[in-house]
Design an enzyme around this catalytic site. Structure first.
Site, PDB file in Angstrom:
ATOM      1  N   GLU A  94       0.821  -1.157  -0.026  1.00 45.57           N
ATOM      2  CA  GLU A  94      -0.009   0.062   0.155  1.00 45.57           C
ATOM      3  C   GLU A  94       0.982   1.365  -0.183  1.00 45.57           C
ATOM      4  OE1 GLU A  94      -4.116  -1.735   2.197  1.00 45.57           O
ATOM      5  OE2 GLU A  94      -2.294  -0.736   3.641  1.00 45.57           O
ATOM      6  N   CYS A 107       3.559   8.675   0.848  1.00 44.04           N
ATOM      7  CA  CYS A 107       3.996   7.743   1.945  1.00 44.04           C
ATOM      8  C   CYS A 107       4.306   6.408   1.165  1.00 44.04           C
ATOM      9  CB  CYS A 107       3.020   7.566   3.286  1.00 44.04           C
ATOM     10  SG  CYS A 107       3.221   6.387   4.238  1.00 44.04           S
ATOM     11  N   CYS A 114       6.758  -6.780   6.759  1.00 45.35           N
ATOM     12  CA  CYS A 114       7.827  -6.109   7.517  1.00 45.35           C
ATOM     13  C   CYS A 114       8.348  -7.371   8.415  1.00 45.35           C
ATOM     14  CB  CYS A 114       7.376  -5.074   8.316  1.00 45.35           C
ATOM     15  SG  CYS A 114       8.691  -4.164   9.017  1.00 45.35           S
ATOM     16  N   CYS A 118       7.069  -4.745  15.778  1.00 48.35           N
ATOM     17  CA  CYS A 118       6.798  -3.837  16.545  1.00 48.35           C
ATOM     18  C   CYS A 118       5.139  -4.130  16.936  1.00 48.35           C
ATOM     19  CB  CYS A 118       6.593  -2.330  15.958  1.00 48.35           C
ATOM     20  SG  CYS A 118       8.411  -1.969  15.251  1.00 48.35           S
ATOM     21  N   CYS A 121       2.027  -1.999  15.461  1.00 52.99           N
ATOM     22  CA  CYS A 121       2.066  -1.775  14.102  1.00 52.99           C
ATOM     23  C   CYS A 121       1.157  -2.699  13.267  1.00 52.99           C
ATOM     24  CB  CYS A 121       3.342  -1.553  13.507  1.00 52.99           C
ATOM     25  SG  CYS A 121       3.183  -1.343  11.760  1.00 52.99           S
ATOM     26  N   GLY A 165       7.095  -1.841   5.688  1.00 50.80           N
ATOM     27  CA  GLY A 165       8.520  -2.327   5.670  1.00 50.80           C
ATOM     28  C   GLY A 165       9.485  -1.274   6.469  1.00 50.80           C
ATOM     29  N   GLU A 166      10.875  -1.828   6.453  1.00 41.96           N
ATOM     30  CA  GLU A 166      11.806  -1.336   7.137  1.00 41.96           C
ATOM     31  C   GLU A 166      12.810  -0.992   6.238  1.00 41.96           C
ATOM     32  OE1 GLU A 166      12.620   0.353   9.887  1.00 41.96           O
ATOM     33  OE2 GLU A 166      14.654   0.436   8.693  1.00 41.96           O
ATOM     34  N   SER A 197      12.423   6.731   6.830  1.00 40.94           N
ATOM     35  CA  SER A 197      12.064   6.468   8.435  1.00 40.94           C
ATOM     36  C   SER A 197      12.501   5.163   8.658  1.00 40.94           C
ATOM     37  CB  SER A 197      10.569   6.556   8.473  1.00 40.94           C
ATOM     38  OG  SER A 197      10.301   6.374   9.914  1.00 40.94           O
ATOM     39  N   SER A 220      12.091   5.994  14.218  1.00 43.01           N
ATOM     40  CA  SER A 220      10.779   5.689  15.339  1.00 43.01           C
ATOM     41  C   SER A 220      11.209   5.109  16.338  1.00 43.01           C
ATOM     42  CB  SER A 220       9.978   4.407  14.613  1.00 43.01           C
ATOM     43  OG  SER A 220       9.557   4.908  13.152  1.00 43.01           O
ATOM     44  N   LEU A 221      11.369   6.212  17.551  1.00 44.53           N
ATOM     45  CA  LEU A 221      11.961   5.943  18.830  1.00 44.53           C
ATOM     46  C   LEU A 221      10.806   5.300  19.765  1.00 44.53           C
ATOM     47  CD1 LEU A 221      14.554   6.267  20.097  1.00 44.53           C
ATOM     48  CD2 LEU A 221      13.817   8.354  20.690  1.00 44.53           C
ATOM     49  N   HIS A 222       9.748   6.116  20.143  1.00 47.22           N
ATOM     50  CA  HIS A 222       8.868   5.705  20.858  1.00 47.22           C
ATOM     51  C   HIS A 222       9.135   5.655  22.342  1.00 47.22           C
ATOM     52  CE1 HIS A 222       6.288   5.506  17.293  1.00 47.22           C
ATOM     53  NE2 HIS A 222       6.963   4.420  16.856  1.00 47.22           N
ATOM     54  N   ASN A 296      -2.821   5.113  16.192  1.00 46.35           N
ATOM     55  CA  ASN A 296      -3.894   4.687  15.365  1.00 46.35           C
ATOM     56  C   ASN A 296      -4.069   3.166  15.618  1.00 46.35           C
ATOM     57  OD1 ASN A 296      -3.911   7.176  13.758  1.00 46.35           O
ATOM     58  ND2 ASN A 296      -1.828   6.398  12.902  1.00 46.35           N
ATOM     59  N   CYS A 339      -0.725   5.974   9.785  1.00 46.78           N
ATOM     60  CA  CYS A 339       0.512   5.509  10.294  1.00 46.78           C
ATOM     61  C   CYS A 339       0.433   4.030  10.830  1.00 46.78           C
ATOM     62  CB  CYS A 339       1.452   6.241  11.261  1.00 46.78           C
ATOM     63  SG  CYS A 339       2.433   7.549  10.544  1.00 46.78           S
TER      64      CYS A 339
END
Ligand code: SAH
Length: 347
Positions: A94, A107, A114, A118, A121, A165-166, A197, A220-222, A296, A339
């Site tokens: 997508e 995006c 992936c 996470c 996600c 994906g990464e 990212s 993407s720290l979080h 989300n 996201c």
């Protein structure tokens, strides 16, 4: 027969030139074909109208143009568009078009599924099926550029690698795609308008720094506390914050480019003062800014967006420490385009 033909877009310009020379034609013919393939994003030899019929036939006998097809396009009430993109082997990824008053951002996805896990996600639930090829990434950008011109009357202005994906685990193909996107013979976009990212793969961040790339980096720290981060992003056990921090310091030394940290605040996970304090400390290692992004929901109860007061605490503490912070509202939530919601859930 079809399958034995080579995907022509896997060839470099030089290889295309050599192909024509080997067939007794001029090397320049390779440049013409390259221009059709990349500059004009042409998907059919038949449409390459400045080539003779014979040349088009020669191409058709030797190559295929594997290209994506936008299978389904969904539009959100806020203008966001989500494309379900079918790849030549039938797999689907997508990509999302995000319009604001002055910009259109694409995006894009870098992998089918992936490889990371996470916990918050939706893409992580798909597992990684394969890496995308450079042309499959490029085609997503072209499709969104076309939609931007059609629906918003302006070209695409920015690209973020924040789809499925990464990107740093498909390093070479992502870099090749960006080469084509920024090449004047491709889309000619400025690398400053591109953001990659990553969840944070230290070795690859250092490699980007060594390559002196000109695009922007988001992480993407979080959480800036190892135990917390590992509990929500398990690969942090392999790439702990110490290594990430060291790689980011190196990135800044080499590129002088500020890092953006993507950060979601969740109730009961990272909404304490000590979580903010750890983030402030982390931000001091290299010039950076923080994007607080809205959570989300992905259809399980494990995570819940933190209270407004916690977001405010983050904002105030970061500002007091002279760290730029923005609070981002989600776009395209009603069509699962925000996201972390990309999971091939086609309506
Ligand atoms: N793997 C890369 C690229 C994916 S970007 C990376 O991690 O950066 C997708 C962004 O959305 C990341 O910042 C990710 O942490 C964030 N994200 C994932 N799930 C989310 C969710 N449910 N709500 C909000 N953000 C989410």
């Amino acid at each position: 027969m079809q399958n034995s033909k080579k995907d022509i877009r896997a060839l470099t310009k030089e290889q295309l030139r050599e192909f024509f020379v080997s067939k007794g034609d001029k090397a320049f013919r390779g440049n013409q074909v390259y221009e059709w393939l990349w500059g004009k994003a042409c998907y059919s030899f038949e449409d390459m109208t400045n080539l003779s019929k014979q040349t088009r036939q020669l191409l058709d006998e030797n190559f295929v143009i594997n290209h994506i097809r936008v299978d389904q396009m969904q539009r959100s009430s806020d203008g966001t568009i989500k494309n379900a993109v079918q790849l030549h082997d039938g797999l689907v990824v997508e990509s999302v078009l995000i319009p604001t008053s002055s910009r259109t951002t694409a995006c894009v996805s870098s992998q089918v599924g992936c490889s990371l896990d996470c916990k918050f996600c939706a893409t992580a639930k798909l597992k990684r099926m394969r890496n995308l090829n450079p042309d499959e990434i490029y085609d997503q950008v072209v499709a969104i550029d076309n939609e931007s011109r059609l629906y918003f009357d302006r070209p695409l202005s920015n690209i973020v690698f924040m789809g499925m994906g990464e990107p740093l685990m498909n390093f070479n193909n992502v870099l090749l795609a960006i080469d084509k996107i920024t090449d004047p013979e491709g889309l000619g976009m400025s690398p400053k308008r591109i953001t990659v990212s990553t969840s944070g793969v230290p070795k690859m961040i250092k490699k980007l720094a060594d390559d002196q790339v000109k695009f922007k980096l988001a992480v993407s720290l979080h959480s800036a506390i190892d135990e917390v981060r590992t509990s929500i992003m398990p690969f942090n056990a392999t790439f702990p914050l110490k290594d990430l921090r060291e790689a980011l310091e190196y990135w800044y030394q080499q590129t002088k480019s500020r890092i953006t940290y993507e950060y979601v605040v969740w109730k009961g996970i990272n909404d304490r003062q000590k979580d903010v304090d750890a983030l402030v400390q982390f931000c001091k290692f290299a010039p950076s800014k923080v994007n607080l992004i809205e959570y989300n929901p992905i259809g399980d109860d494990m995570f819940e967006q933190a209270e407004e007061s916690a977001i405010k605490m983050y904002q105030d503490t970061l500002e007091r420490n002279n760290i730029t912070v923005t609070v981002r509202r989600s776009r395209g939530k009603d069509i699962d385009a925000a996201c972390g919601q990309l999971a091939n859930k086609i309506a």
